[in-house]
Design a protein around this motif. Sequence first.
Motif, PDB file in Angstrom:
ATOM      1  N   TYR A 182       2.045   0.183 -25.466  1.00 17.85           N
ATOM      2  CA  TYR A 182       1.123  -0.873 -25.050  1.00 17.85           C
ATOM      3  C   TYR A 182      -0.344  -0.462 -25.050  1.00 17.85           C
ATOM      4  CZ  TYR A 182       5.211  -3.601 -24.140  1.00 17.85           C
ATOM      5  OH  TYR A 182       6.379  -4.296 -24.319  1.00 17.85           O
ATOM      6  N   GLY A 183      -0.633   0.816 -25.262  1.00 21.31           N
ATOM      7  CA  GLY A 183      -2.033   1.208 -25.456  1.00 21.31           C
ATOM      8  C   GLY A 183      -2.664   0.469 -26.629  1.00 21.31           C
ATOM      9  N   PRO A 184      -1.990   0.421 -27.795  1.00 24.28           N
ATOM     10  CA  PRO A 184      -2.547  -0.333 -28.921  1.00 24.28           C
ATOM     11  C   PRO A 184      -2.663  -1.829 -28.657  1.00 24.28           C
ATOM     12  CG  PRO A 184      -0.884   1.221 -29.678  1.00 24.28           C
ATOM     13  CD  PRO A 184      -0.790   1.176 -28.181  1.00 24.28           C
ATOM     14  N   ARG A 185      -1.974  -2.297 -27.619  1.00 24.03           N
ATOM     15  CA  ARG A 185      -2.021  -3.715 -27.263  1.00 24.03           C
ATOM     16  C   ARG A 185      -2.961  -3.982 -26.083  1.00 24.03           C
ATOM     17  NH1 ARG A 185       2.791  -2.414 -29.511  1.00 24.03           N
ATOM     18  NH2 ARG A 185       3.834  -4.000 -30.812  1.00 24.03           N
ATOM     19  N   GLY A 186      -3.739  -2.950 -25.734  1.00 20.49           N
ATOM     20  CA  GLY A 186      -4.793  -3.136 -24.751  1.00 20.49           C
ATOM     21  C   GLY A 186      -4.427  -2.888 -23.310  1.00 20.49           C
ATOM     22  N   VAL A 187      -3.212  -2.384 -23.054  1.00 20.22           N
ATOM     23  CA  VAL A 187      -2.764  -2.160 -21.678  1.00 20.22           C
ATOM     24  C   VAL A 187      -2.669  -0.659 -21.415  1.00 20.22           C
ATOM     25  CG1 VAL A 187      -0.934  -2.566 -19.986  1.00 20.22           C
ATOM     26  CG2 VAL A 187      -1.447  -4.305 -21.725  1.00 20.22           C
ATOM     27  N   ARG A 188      -3.308  -0.223 -20.341  1.00 18.92           N
ATOM     28  CA  ARG A 188      -3.202   1.175 -19.921  1.00 18.92           C
ATOM     29  C   ARG A 188      -2.108   1.309 -18.867  1.00 18.92           C
ATOM     30  NH1 ARG A 188      -6.883   3.426 -17.192  1.00 18.92           N
ATOM     31  NH2 ARG A 188      -7.982   1.582 -16.400  1.00 18.92           N
ATOM     32  N   VAL A 189      -1.338   2.414 -18.944  1.00 19.44           N
ATOM     33  CA  VAL A 189      -0.228   2.639 -18.019  1.00 19.44           C
ATOM     34  C   VAL A 189      -0.291   4.088 -17.530  1.00 19.44           C
ATOM     35  CG1 VAL A 189       2.256   2.456 -17.648  1.00 19.44           C
ATOM     36  CG2 VAL A 189       1.154   1.041 -19.405  1.00 19.44           C
ATOM     37  N   ASN A 190      -0.459   4.263 -16.238  1.00 19.41           N
ATOM     38  CA  ASN A 190      -0.517   5.590 -15.635  1.00 19.41           C
ATOM     39  C   ASN A 190       0.378   5.633 -14.406  1.00 19.41           C
ATOM     40  OD1 ASN A 190      -2.743   6.931 -17.270  1.00 19.41           O
ATOM     41  ND2 ASN A 190      -3.829   5.114 -16.558  1.00 19.41           N
ATOM     42  N   ALA A 191       0.599   6.831 -13.893  1.00 17.39           N
ATOM     43  CA  ALA A 191       1.421   6.983 -12.695  1.00 17.39           C
ATOM     44  C   ALA A 191       0.778   7.960 -11.737  1.00 17.39           C
ATOM     45  CB  ALA A 191       2.824   7.474 -13.054  1.00 17.39           C
ATOM     46  N   VAL A 192       0.999   7.737 -10.460  1.00 18.67           N
ATOM     47  CA  VAL A 192       0.639   8.726  -9.441  1.00 18.67           C
ATOM     48  C   VAL A 192       1.924   9.327  -8.891  1.00 18.67           C
ATOM     49  CG1 VAL A 192      -1.530   7.629  -8.803  1.00 18.67           C
ATOM     50  CG2 VAL A 192       0.552   7.025  -7.573  1.00 18.67           C
ATOM     51  N   CYS A 193       1.862  10.613  -8.579  1.00 19.78           N
ATOM     52  CA  CYS A 193       2.988  11.315  -7.972  1.00 19.78           C
ATOM     53  C   CYS A 193       2.553  11.854  -6.618  1.00 19.78           C
ATOM     54  CB  CYS A 193       3.449  12.461  -8.873  1.00 19.78           C
ATOM     55  SG  CYS A 193       4.260  11.935 -10.390  1.00 19.78           S
ATOM     56  N   PRO A 194       2.766  11.079  -5.555  1.00 19.02           N
ATOM     57  CA  PRO A 194       2.422  11.579  -4.229  1.00 19.02           C
ATOM     58  C   PRO A 194       3.356  12.722  -3.811  1.00 19.02           C
ATOM     59  CG  PRO A 194       2.644   9.184  -4.225  1.00 19.02           C
ATOM     60  CD  PRO A 194       3.231   9.698  -5.511  1.00 19.02           C
ATOM     61  N   GLY A 195       2.822  13.585  -2.951  1.00 22.45           N
ATOM     62  CA  GLY A 195       3.645  14.607  -2.316  1.00 22.45           C
ATOM     63  C   GLY A 195       4.033  14.140  -0.929  1.00 22.45           C
ATOM     64  N   TYR A 196       3.854  14.988   0.056  1.00 23.06           N
ATOM     65  CA  TYR A 196       4.176  14.609   1.432  1.00 23.06           C
ATOM     66  C   TYR A 196       3.114  13.653   1.957  1.00 23.06           C
ATOM     67  CZ  TYR A 196       7.500  18.481   1.374  1.00 23.06           C
ATOM     68  OH  TYR A 196       8.536  19.314   1.060  1.00 23.06           O
ATOM     69  N   VAL A 197       3.549  12.445   2.303  1.00 23.75           N
ATOM     70  CA  VAL A 197       2.643  11.411   2.818  1.00 23.75           C
ATOM     71  C   VAL A 197       3.152  10.972   4.186  1.00 23.75           C
ATOM     72  CG1 VAL A 197       1.558   9.176   2.369  1.00 23.75           C
ATOM     73  CG2 VAL A 197       2.256  10.640   0.448  1.00 23.75           C
ATOM     74  N   ASP A 198       2.236  10.795   5.103  1.00 24.06           N
ATOM     75  CA  ASP A 198       2.612  10.402   6.461  1.00 24.06           C
ATOM     76  C   ASP A 198       2.928   8.909   6.486  1.00 24.06           C
ATOM     77  OD1 ASP A 198       3.122  10.386   9.131  1.00 24.06           O
ATOM     78  OD2 ASP A 198       1.038  10.548   9.779  1.00 24.06           O
ATOM     79  N   THR A 199       4.129   8.569   6.045  1.00 24.09           N
ATOM     80  CA  THR A 199       4.571   7.183   6.007  1.00 24.09           C
ATOM     81  C   THR A 199       6.075   7.155   6.213  1.00 24.09           C
ATOM     82  OG1 THR A 199       4.482   5.120   4.747  1.00 24.09           O
ATOM     83  CG2 THR A 199       4.929   7.133   3.502  1.00 24.09           C
ATOM     84  N   ASP A 200       6.616   5.969   6.470  1.00 27.71           N
ATOM     85  CA  ASP A 200       8.038   5.814   6.743  1.00 27.71           C
ATOM     86  C   ASP A 200       8.661   4.968   5.644  1.00 27.71           C
ATOM     87  OD1 ASP A 200      10.528   5.692   7.863  1.00 27.71           O
ATOM     88  OD2 ASP A 200       9.992   4.287   9.456  1.00 27.71           O
ATOM     89  N   MET A 201       9.071   5.606   4.556  1.00 28.22           N
ATOM     90  CA  MET A 201       9.603   4.879   3.408  1.00 28.22           C
ATOM     91  C   MET A 201      10.858   4.098   3.779  1.00 28.22           C
ATOM     92  SD  MET A 201      10.900   6.303  -0.286  1.00 28.22           S
ATOM     93  CE  MET A 201       9.290   6.868  -0.762  1.00 28.22           C
TER      94      MET A 201
END
Length: 271
Positions: A182-201
Motif C-alpha cells: 500500500y505504499g505505492p497506493r499512498g498509504v503508510r503503515v507502521n507499528a509501535v512495540c511497547p514494552g512494560y506499560v503501566d496499564t491494565d490490558m
Amino acid sequence: MTDEDRQVPAASLSGRIAIVTGASSGIGQATARALIQAGARVVVADVNQGAGEASAQHLRDHGGDAVFVPCDVADAVQVQAMVEATVARFGGVDILVNNAGISGGASLLHDLDIDTWDHVMAVNLRGPFLCAKYALPHLMDSRGVIVNVASTYGLVGAPGAPAYCASKGGVVALTRQLAVDYGPRGVRVNAVCPGYVDTDMGGSRARLGPEGQAAANARREAAAARQPLGRQAHVDEIARVIAFLASGASSFMTGSIVTVDGGCTTTFNHG
C-alpha cells in the motif's frame, strides 16, 4: 515522566479523521486524547460500550470532536459497520490505529486451552486485518496512515505467552507486508512495540483483587527495573509516538517497527 513532559505537542493533525480501536482505556484512550490534542477528529471504537461512551464523552468535555462506535474487532460485520459509521459521521478515514488487544493470560503451550489461543488470535491479529481491510479503500482515497500496536513480545520470546507472542509477531509481519502493498497506493503503515506499560490490558489486573493487583504490579515493576530506563512507561509516552507516526512528521516512514520499551529489547534481562 513529569506532567510537563506529557504536554509536549504532537505534530498537527488538524482536520484529520482517526479511528482508534480499544480506546476506552489504557494506550488507546491516551492515543485518542493525543490525536485530538493535535487537531484530529476521533472515533472511539471499543467492545466495552459503557467505558467507550465515557471515554468519548470525556474527550468532548475537553473540547474534542469524538464519537463512540461499539465494535468487536474480531467480528467482520461489526468492523465494516464501524468503518461505515465513521465515514457517515465524518466523511472519510485518514488514520487507523489498531490498538485493541488482549493478553490471553499466562500458560505453557501444551497447557493452553485451544479456545484461548483462538480468542487471542481473533482479537490481536484478525482484528487488525479486518479493520485494515475495511478502512483501506478510504485510506487510499485520503493517502492515509495505519499505526498498528504490536509489542516487544512480538519481537522476542517471552515466558508463558505463546498465543500473545505469536499474535503480536503476526502484527509485526502484517505491518511490513501492508507497507509493501500500500505504499505505492499512498498509504503508510507502521507499528509501535511497547514494552512494560503501566496499564491494565483487558481489565485482567482489576479481576485479581487488591492483593493480586499489588503482586502483579510488583512483578512488572521488578522486571521493568532491570531494563536501561528502569521503569514502566506511562500510556502518554506510547500515545505520543503513535501520534507522531500518524502525522506528516513521519512522512518518510513506512514498514517501520518502532520499539517504545525503555531499552528492554536492547539487552538481556538479567533476572
